[in-house]
Design a protein around this motif. Sequence first.
Motif, short mmCIF file in Angstrom:
data_model
loop_
_atom_site.label_atom_id
_atom_site.label_comp_id
_atom_site.label_asym_id
_atom_site.label_seq_id
_atom_site.Cartn_x
_atom_site.Cartn_y
_atom_site.Cartn_z
N GLU A 12 -79.99 80.72 86.17
CA GLU A 12 -81.34 80.97 86.28
C GLU A 12 -81.77 82.19 86.43
OE1 GLU A 12 -82.04 78.06 89.63
OE2 GLU A 12 -82.03 76.25 88.75
N ILE A 13 -81.18 83.09 87.44
CA ILE A 13 -81.41 84.31 87.62
C ILE A 13 -81.53 85.14 86.33
CG2 ILE A 13 -80.60 86.52 88.74
CD1 ILE A 13 -79.36 84.66 90.76
N ALA A 14 -80.52 84.72 85.47
CA ALA A 14 -80.24 85.64 84.25
C ALA A 14 -81.49 85.44 83.15
CB ALA A 14 -79.14 85.29 83.42
N SER A 15 -82.00 83.90 83.37
CA SER A 15 -83.23 83.91 82.54
C SER A 15 -84.40 84.21 82.90
CB SER A 15 -83.31 82.22 82.25
OG SER A 15 -83.42 81.47 83.49
N LYS A 16 -84.50 84.34 84.18
CA LYS A 16 -85.92 84.57 85.05
C LYS A 16 -85.92 86.16 85.03
CE LYS A 16 -86.81 82.36 88.95
NZ LYS A 16 -86.68 82.07 90.16
N ARG A 17 -85.04 86.85 85.07
CA ARG A 17 -84.94 88.09 85.15
C ARG A 17 -84.78 88.94 83.64
NH1 ARG A 17 -82.39 90.29 91.09
NH2 ARG A 17 -83.48 88.73 92.22
N ASN A 18 -84.48 88.17 82.91
CA ASN A 18 -83.90 88.65 81.31
C ASN A 18 -82.93 89.70 81.68
OD1 ASN A 18 -85.93 86.99 80.03
ND2 ASN A 18 -87.56 88.66 80.37
N ILE A 19 -81.75 89.36 82.21
CA ILE A 19 -80.66 90.12 82.42
C ILE A 19 -79.26 89.34 81.71
CG2 ILE A 19 -81.65 91.50 84.62
CD1 ILE A 19 -79.67 89.79 85.93
N ARG A 20 -78.50 90.52 81.33
CA ARG A 20 -77.15 89.77 80.97
C ARG A 20 -76.09 90.03 82.14
NH1 ARG A 20 -73.00 92.13 78.40
NH2 ARG A 20 -74.06 94.16 78.06
N ILE A 21 -75.50 89.11 82.63
CA ILE A 21 -74.37 89.31 83.62
C ILE A 21 -73.37 89.80 83.13
CG2 ILE A 21 -73.12 88.00 85.34
CD1 ILE A 21 -76.02 87.64 86.06
N THR A 22 -72.81 90.87 83.45
CA THR A 22 -71.68 91.56 83.08
C THR A 22 -70.55 91.67 83.84
OG1 THR A 22 -72.41 93.66 84.16
CG2 THR A 22 -73.14 93.41 81.80
N LYS A 23 -70.53 91.04 85.22
CA LYS A 23 -69.49 91.29 86.18
C LYS A 23 -69.78 90.13 87.24
CE LYS A 23 -66.27 94.23 88.75
NZ LYS A 23 -66.26 95.43 89.17
N LYS A 24 -68.72 89.56 87.67
CA LYS A 24 -68.93 88.57 88.76
C LYS A 24 -67.54 88.79 89.64
CE LYS A 24 -68.88 84.70 86.15
NZ LYS A 24 -69.31 83.58 85.65
N GLU A 25 -67.91 88.64 90.84
CA GLU A 25 -66.71 88.99 91.83
C GLU A 25 -66.88 87.68 92.95
OE1 GLU A 25 -65.14 93.34 92.12
OE2 GLU A 25 -67.41 93.24 92.66
N LYS A 26 -65.88 87.09 93.32
CA LYS A 26 -66.03 85.81 94.26
C LYS A 26 -65.35 86.70 95.60
CE LYS A 26 -63.89 81.51 95.34
NZ LYS A 26 -62.99 80.59 94.83
N LYS A 27 -66.12 86.37 96.54
CA LYS A 27 -65.73 86.54 97.99
C LYS A 27 -64.44 86.06 98.38
CE LYS A 27 -67.64 88.65 102.10
NZ LYS A 27 -68.99 88.57 102.96
N ARG A 28 -63.53 86.72 98.84
CA ARG A 28 -62.13 85.96 99.13
C ARG A 28 -61.45 86.60 100.44
NH1 ARG A 28 -58.29 86.40 93.94
NH2 ARG A 28 -56.96 85.23 95.60
N THR A 29 -60.44 86.08 100.87
CA THR A 29 -59.71 86.54 101.96
C THR A 29 -58.58 87.61 101.56
OG1 THR A 29 -60.19 84.82 103.18
CG2 THR A 29 -58.40 85.96 104.20
N PHE A 30 -58.46 88.73 102.02
CA PHE A 30 -57.40 89.60 101.67
C PHE A 30 -56.52 89.78 102.79
CE2 PHE A 30 -60.26 90.65 98.38
CZ PHE A 30 -59.66 90.97 97.27
N ILE A 31 -55.38 89.93 102.83
CA ILE A 31 -54.43 90.38 103.95
C ILE A 31 -53.92 91.76 103.64
CG2 ILE A 31 -52.13 89.77 104.94
CD1 ILE A 31 -52.24 86.87 103.71
N PHE A 32 -54.18 92.36 104.91
CA PHE A 32 -54.02 93.85 105.07
C PHE A 32 -52.91 94.15 105.91
CE2 PHE A 32 -57.36 93.42 107.89
CZ PHE A 32 -56.88 94.41 108.85
N LYS A 33 -52.13 95.31 105.66
CA LYS A 33 -51.27 95.99 106.50
C LYS A 33 -51.58 97.48 107.07
CE LYS A 33 -46.31 96.20 107.70
NZ LYS A 33 -44.92 95.97 107.45
#
Length: 447
Positions: free
Chosen positions: A34-55
Amino acid sequence: MIEIRFTGQSLNGQQVSGTIVGSNSSEIKKKLSEIASKRNIRITKKEKKRTFIFKAKKGNEKPFTGEQRAFNKKEVEDALTRLGYSVISVYPKLLDFQLKPPPADIVTFVKISAELLEQKLSYQEILTLLINDTQNQTLKTTLKEINNELKKGADSQQTFLRFQHVFGKFAAYMLGLASKSGNMVEIYKATAKFLERRQEFKKNLRSALITPLVTLFVLFLAVLFYVGYIFPETARLFVRFGVELPPMTAATLKISDFLVENPYLVAIIILGPPIALLQFSKTKKGKYLIDKWILKIPVMGPLIHKTLIEVFCRVFYTLYSGSAESIEPIRIAAEATGNAYFEDRIKNVAIPLMIKKGLGVTDAFEASGVFTETAIARFHSGEESGTIKNTALQLANYYETETVYKLKNIIEIIQVAIAMIIMIVMIALTLVSAETATVRPKSPLMN
């Protein structure tokens, strides 16, 4: 809930980015489309929010391990570096799923927040304290994200509504509204009371309806196993020797033979109705009809009905600020009941009558058909005297006292009834088993 950050490119080459939230992958895909068609944009990248374990570690201090939700590994490294930490390692959590916190943890969070707000602590201080003391990992992570968003100046209502899968729709709405209302203490106290009452109601409902039904179902399966498998092994020994069986034993053996010969039919009869009812309850019409039917159950129906009115009145009291702004509180209070039938009657009957025909609160509520005569009379009195807000609280407290007392008595009666049913079944099984002891094979001399 799934949160995705997308990057796109418009027709003129301009970079566009944003975040969207959805309950599942198909919903996310639909929103992106819907966003792509409404704003006439081409989605180039998608990143999912996830959990990272750090030290990480700071200076010569001992390294420590933690978790942080982010869209990519670099975000976590940059955040730790800005805080003066040396990053040792960052990697995505293998099993990254979050279970909803227990209702008791949500209630505790809201109650403690209300008490600390009453002591004039700032909300950010309260969140920091609760983040450190909360044991549930999902709630801890959620509070961290809320705290970070609020520090950035995000709208509190939108922020909390993003986490309605954690707090619940109504609680998320109320907690988000509290920051804007200027009366956070009262709204947090009212939300805590609402959550406590809902938790207590569900517990009592389980004790009064669900637990007895499960107990009877398990008892039925046990009897079925005894009649279909254990009992025939003994009874058929007498049949082989041509012994005439006593009446109860013979009847039980016939039932056993039917069960053994028709296992699929028996399974359909036993499992079919519950599965069909469960699937039906997941549909919009099914939930509506079941919620309507629940209010008509003998004995329990009226109590459930009064509890719904109590919840409605308690939420209405919290949000109502005057007759000019009564529609939104009524709508939210109807949603808070969690009963599709009650909600539908308020939204599609009472509210339209108030908006289109200008009816007062009492007349609109009476037309909806979901309020008791007592409730209508009290609302009428409150509307005439201009104290409808306080009337709603009085009605909520009255129905709370009544339903709590009566539910306890009903639960005790049901528990006694279940014990009696179990005793009767056990006596019947004992009599059938004892009857086999009276069977005597014919003596060879009698032939």
